[in-house]
Design a protein around this motif. Structure first.
Motif, PDB file in Angstrom:
ATOM      1  N   HIS A 180       3.969   1.403  -1.381  1.00 49.85           N
ATOM      2  CA  HIS A 180       5.077   1.176  -2.306  1.00 49.85           C
ATOM      3  C   HIS A 180       5.257   2.364  -3.257  1.00 49.85           C
ATOM      4  O   HIS A 180       4.272   2.934  -3.723  1.00 49.85           O
ATOM      5  CB  HIS A 180       4.806  -0.093  -3.123  1.00 49.85           C
ATOM      6  N   CYS A 203      -5.566   7.984  -1.509  1.00 52.12           N
ATOM      7  CA  CYS A 203      -5.230   7.399  -2.817  1.00 52.12           C
ATOM      8  C   CYS A 203      -6.206   7.853  -3.907  1.00 52.12           C
ATOM      9  O   CYS A 203      -5.913   7.743  -5.100  1.00 52.12           O
ATOM     10  CB  CYS A 203      -5.239   5.869  -2.765  1.00 52.12           C
ATOM     11  N   LEU A 234       0.815  -1.222   0.000  1.00 50.41           N
ATOM     12  CA  LEU A 234       0.000   0.000   0.000  1.00 50.41           C
ATOM     13  C   LEU A 234       0.848   1.271   0.000  1.00 50.41           C
ATOM     14  O   LEU A 234       0.384   2.324  -0.423  1.00 50.41           O
ATOM     15  CB  LEU A 234      -0.951   0.005   1.195  1.00 50.41           C
ATOM     16  N   ASP A 274      -4.437  10.214  -6.053  1.00 54.43           N
ATOM     17  CA  ASP A 274      -3.141   9.787  -6.590  1.00 54.43           C
ATOM     18  C   ASP A 274      -2.954  10.336  -8.007  1.00 54.43           C
ATOM     19  O   ASP A 274      -3.922  10.578  -8.733  1.00 54.43           O
ATOM     20  CB  ASP A 274      -3.092   8.257  -6.641  1.00 54.43           C
ATOM     21  N   LYS A 292       1.492  -0.553  -5.738  1.00 54.95           N
ATOM     22  CA  LYS A 292       0.533   0.093  -4.831  1.00 54.95           C
ATOM     23  C   LYS A 292      -0.901  -0.225  -5.276  1.00 54.95           C
ATOM     24  O   LYS A 292      -1.766  -0.566  -4.464  1.00 54.95           O
ATOM     25  CB  LYS A 292       0.792   1.596  -4.875  1.00 54.95           C
ATOM     26  N   TRP A 330       3.738   2.672  -8.687  1.00 56.09           N
ATOM     27  CA  TRP A 330       2.263   2.735  -8.703  1.00 56.09           C
ATOM     28  C   TRP A 330       1.630   1.365  -9.006  1.00 56.09           C
ATOM     29  O   TRP A 330       0.571   1.031  -8.464  1.00 56.09           O
ATOM     30  CB  TRP A 330       1.774   3.809  -9.664  1.00 56.09           C
TER      31      TRP A 330
END
Length: 912
Positions: free
Chosen positions: A405, A443, A403, A446, A411, A408
């Motif tokens: 990381h 997120c 989660l 993101d 993640k 991408w």
């Protein structure tokens, strides 16, 4: 005498084959016409087979095309081939199955199986023996060609091969195939396994007789160098797990070890086939016992498989962040199916559960084809449902690393993992959610679109928990961020956010009321922003919002925001546009929620619905009379229109009366109720019930015509049709009163039969009980004589329904029937007592009716018998009867029964 082509004819055919490879549409049209002409000549097919098998001077694509055109001819009119032509084709196929070109061999194989599946396996007795014989050939091409043909025949005719019709050729074929598992050519080994695999699921006897040899041979091939062979081995083991797990159990430990390796195979097709093993194993009762000790290895492998592959990212245009201005291509838009209205009743302590039709698919449906990522996620989901919290020790250490990381792709896969386990591991995840949910909400912003879209999906899987917390904790931040994502610049994110928001709406219901203004601003803004595909999902989000907040939407400022864009879309769409379906469904929810607030918009909407029904009926009529001239109509237009009319009648109530007065809806309804398509009848009866409640003055003149149709549709073979017809009859009873008497016999026997049927769905039982009660309420003399035949199932099916109008009228009916025929209830009196005790707060006069019946029965049987009788009551029932009706029963320390809150008294919920 061997057939020989005429040189001129051959050149004509070759020219045709060359032309048909041209991309020009005009040329293609000429080719099609020419083909039609040539098909008039019986020996045209001889030319085609000749080019395929003998004309080695031609290029392979042309020869193969000749065979494929012949295959289409065989499919279309093999029955009319003259015998010499058919024989020539068959002979040529068998003589040339070993052609030097693999493309030509494959084409001949397709031709052979096409002839075989035209009922020719019986008429071509030498086919299977000859092909099996050719397997022994020293020549690789002959062996491979024969095996390719056999594999296609096994795929197309597996049942026939295992039947007496052909004298059970499998008894010879299966042992023969098994010999080739050890062949030196990987292509041949692969064919051999693929042939046998066709007979696993049907448990062909010849295979069952050789099952141990088969499994032994599979194990021998486990580490084959060829990926196609490994794939077929995995496929075989997955199917055996379903049909012959008994044979695998002794070797289960090593099979699991093997599948763990194969799930990581460097060939994705092998890995995908192996990954299916975990999905299938999860459905077996022994799953927990055999897999528990391997979870420590399996979980990291599945998690690793949930990353997007490089190809996925290319196909998903994962590097394109903003594409909202790019119009959708039409093939991106999946066909939608409308679910017709079903009338259901509200229950005790029920939360609206969207789980049945929730699309729990992770969100890369653009790759709607199955891939390793989807299969791994599905496997983790089902295993989470098997192992529950026991999965978490293997997962949580991994999740932290995923989660947060920096890459991408990693993640993103961690967020998918979190969503996949949401259902199975919810209890165990609860302690971590206060920390995880804010991270997931973060997120949502993101910089990678694919991370934002998966975060939407995963958060929707935890919506139930989010809503159970104080709103300021998570609901408010989640909603704020999701609404921003609805306006994202990326179409995939818009779609994921809209779907997630619809799930949140279903869970949160009226919790959303304080934020309605903000929500509507966002959804309305999206109208101007969305491309075609996402607009359809937006309609759903608006409809769900209306269902969730109900009459709270009926505020002038909200109506002012929401209605203009909806009506604008409504005016833009033509009557034949399928986008009307989701828009009509959405308007139906909005009309029901707005009630009188919908009045200013109702006239054009009502008129158009009537027009849609009328057009569809007219088109259906033309098609029935002249099927060769007209196309069959898409009846979904009519179904959706009927459902929106129901929504209008339910929302507007008496206000709909003038609209009905000025239209021919009753005449149209009469036709719809007799339509051949069950879904049309289902929606018609829902509308009939709603119009009966809203403006009976227009329904009453039609009752004599409608009742026999309603009676005929009390057929539980079509559950939803029967359910809605039953409900409509109950509503008609309440309006007709004693005038219902001439129609009781048309419907009563069917209703009594349905309520006594085993395995009848709960919804139908409840509606049937309500309607029987209502019939008895208006015509007690006619219905009471049958009391004994339905009283027990009647009581048991209504004990779980919440207090409401339907239940009230039905119980009044039962009390009146008991007054007419008290003997009918004697044997099942305990069930009646239990049903009475299910009421939380009956109206005073109904409570008096219960009181009189209970005390009357007690006085009738005498104190001693009553005490004996009431000893069999469960303690809770004794308490409630004592507390509410003063019926003294043998009760120790009589405490009043629990006053269960009945929840709001909702009227009928449709579309359940």
């Amino acid at each position: 005498m061997d057939w020989q082509p005429d040189e001129q004819g051959l050149q004509q055919v070759l020219q045709l084959l060359k032309d048909s490879q041209s991309p020009n549409t005009a040329t293609q049209r000429i080719v099609q016409d020419k083909l039609k002409q040539l098909n008039q000549f019986p020996d045209f097919n001889n030319y085609l087979i000749f080019v395929l098998t003998r004309l080695k001077s031609e290029d392979e694509p042309t020869r193969s095309l000749s065979g494929l055109i012949l295959k289409n001819n065989v499919k279309a009119h093999y029955q009319s081939f003259p015998p010499p032509v058919a024989d020539f084709i068959k002979q040529e196929c068998l003589n040339n199955i070993g052609d030097a070109s693999s493309l030509i061999r494959a084409t001949i194989g397709i031709l052979i199986t096409t002839i075989a599946s035209k009922g020719e396996l019986q008429m071509w007795p030498e086919l299977l023996p000859q092909l099996c014989n050719l397997l022994n050939s020293e020549d690789y091409n002959t062996c491979e060609g024969a095996f390719g043909a056999l594999q296609k025949i096994c795929e197309d005719s597996s049942e026939l091969l295992d039947s007496d019709a052909l004298n059970r050729p499998l008894n010879i074929m299966i042992p023969k195939f098994l010999q080739f598992f050890k062949h030196c050519s990987p292509k041949i080994r692969s064919h051999a396994i693929a042939c046998v695999n066709q007979f696993i699921m049907d448990r062909a006897q010849a295979l069952m007789d050789n099952i141990d040899t088969f499994i032994e041979h599979l194990f021998a091939l486990a580490v084959d160098d060829d990926p196609e062979v490994r794939k077929n081995v995995c496929r075989a083991l997955v199917m055996l797990l379903e049909v012959r797990i008994d044979r695998l159990i002794p070797h289960m430990h090593s099979i699991i070890q093997y599948m763990l390796q194969r799930t990581q195979d460097h060939d994705e097709n092998v890995a995908l086939e192996a990954c299916e093993f975990w999905l299938t194993l999860a459905e077996q009762p022994i799953c927990k016992e055999v897999l528990a000790s391997h979870l420590v290895q399996l979980i990291p492998i599945l998690v690793n498989g949930m990353k997007y592959s490089e190809i996925d990212i290319i196909l998903l245009k994962g590097d394109v962040e903003e594409d909202e201005a790019v119009p959708d291509s039409e093939q991106d838009i999946k066909p939608r199916f409308h679910k017709s209205r079903t009338v259901t009743l509200p229950h005790e302590a029920e939360r609206p559960d969207g789980s049945e039709d929730a699309e729990d698919d992770d969100d890369d449906d653009a790759l709607s084809d199955w891939n390793l990522r989807k299969c791994s996620a599905a496997a983790l989901d089902v295993l989470a449902n098997v192992f529950r919290e026991e999965l978490l020790p293997h997962l949580l250490p991994l999740l932290k690393g995923l989660l947060f990381h920096p890459e991408w792709v990693v993640k993103e896969s961690g967020i998918l993992v979190l969503g996949a386990i949401a259902e199975g591991c919810m209890q165990g995840m609860v302690p971590y959610l206060p920390e995880l949910i804010p991270h997931l909400i973060q997120c949502l912003s993101d910089k990678k679109a694919l991370v934002r879209s998966i975060a939407c999906w995963t958060l929707s899987r935890y919506a139930h928990w989010v809503v159970s917390q104080p709103p300021d904790m998570h609901l408010k931040p989640l909603m704020t961020e999701l609404l921003k994502r609805i306006l994202d610049g990326n179409k995939r994110v818009q779609e994921a956010a809209c779907s997630a928001f619809a799930t949140l709406e279903e869970e949160a219901c009226t919790e959303l009321v304080p934020y309605l203004s903000y929500i509507l601003d966002t959804l309305v803004f999206a109208f101007g922003k969305y491309q075609h595909k996402n607009l359809l999902i937006l309609y759903d989000a608006i409809g769900t919002l209306a269902d969730s907040v109900g009459h709270h939407l009926n505020q002038p400022e909200y109506i002012q925001k929401l209605m203009p864009p909806l009506i604008q879309k409504w005016n833009e769409l033509k009557d034949e546009d399928k986008d009307l379906f989701p828009l009509l469904e959405c308007l139906s929810s909005v009309a029901t929620a707005l009630q009188s607030g919908f009045l200013p918009y109702c006239e054009p909407v009502y008129q158009r619905c009537v027009t849609l029904v009328q057009k569809t009926l007219a088109q259906a009529m033309m098609y029935t009379q002249h099927p060769e001239q007209y196309e069959a109509p898409d009846k979904d237009f009519m179904i959706v229109a009927l459902d929106l009319l129901s929504g209008l009648a339910e929302g507007l109530g008496g206000h709909v009366e003038q609209l009905v007065a000025r239209s021919n809806i009753m005449t149209l309804l009469f036709q719809c109720m007799q339509d051949s398509m069950p879904e049309v009848r289902q929606s018609s009866f829902a509308l009939l019930g709603d119009l009966t409640k809203a403006c009976f003055i227009h329904v009453k003149p039609c009752i004599a015509e409608f009742m026999p149709i309603l009676g005929t549709n009390l057929n539980p073979e079509f559950i939803s049709v029967c359910n809605n017809a039953t409900w409509a009859i109950g509503e008609i009873c309440m309006q007709m009163g004693a005038e219902m008497q001439p129609y009781v016999q048309m419907v009563l026997n069917n209703l009594v039969e349905i309520i006594n049927r085993p395995n009848t769905p709960k919804t139908l039982l409840e509606n049937t009980a309500i309607t029987i009660g209502r019939l008895g309420y208006v015509c007690p003399q006619e219905v009471a004589p049958m009391l004994q035949q339905f009283i027990r199932p009647w009581c048991t099916s209504l004990r779980n329904i919440r207090d409401n109008e339907e239940k009230d009228s039905a119980f009044r009916g039962i009390c009146m029937m008991i007054g007419v025929n008290p003997g009918g209830v004697v044997q099942d009196f305990i069930f009646f007592c239990d049903a009475v005790a299910s009421w939380v707060s009956p109206k005073d006069d109904l409570r008096d009716m219960f009181y009189k019946i209970l005390h009357g029965f007690k006085d009738q049987v005498g104190e001693e018998n009553w005490q004996q009788f009431s000893e069999q009551f469960p303690p809770l029932l004794k308490e409630r009867l004592a507390a509410f009706y003063g019926v003294s029963v043998c009760v120790v320390g009589g405490v009043a029964g629990e006053h269960a809150a009945s929840g709001s008294r909702r009227a009928l919920v449709k579309g359940g």
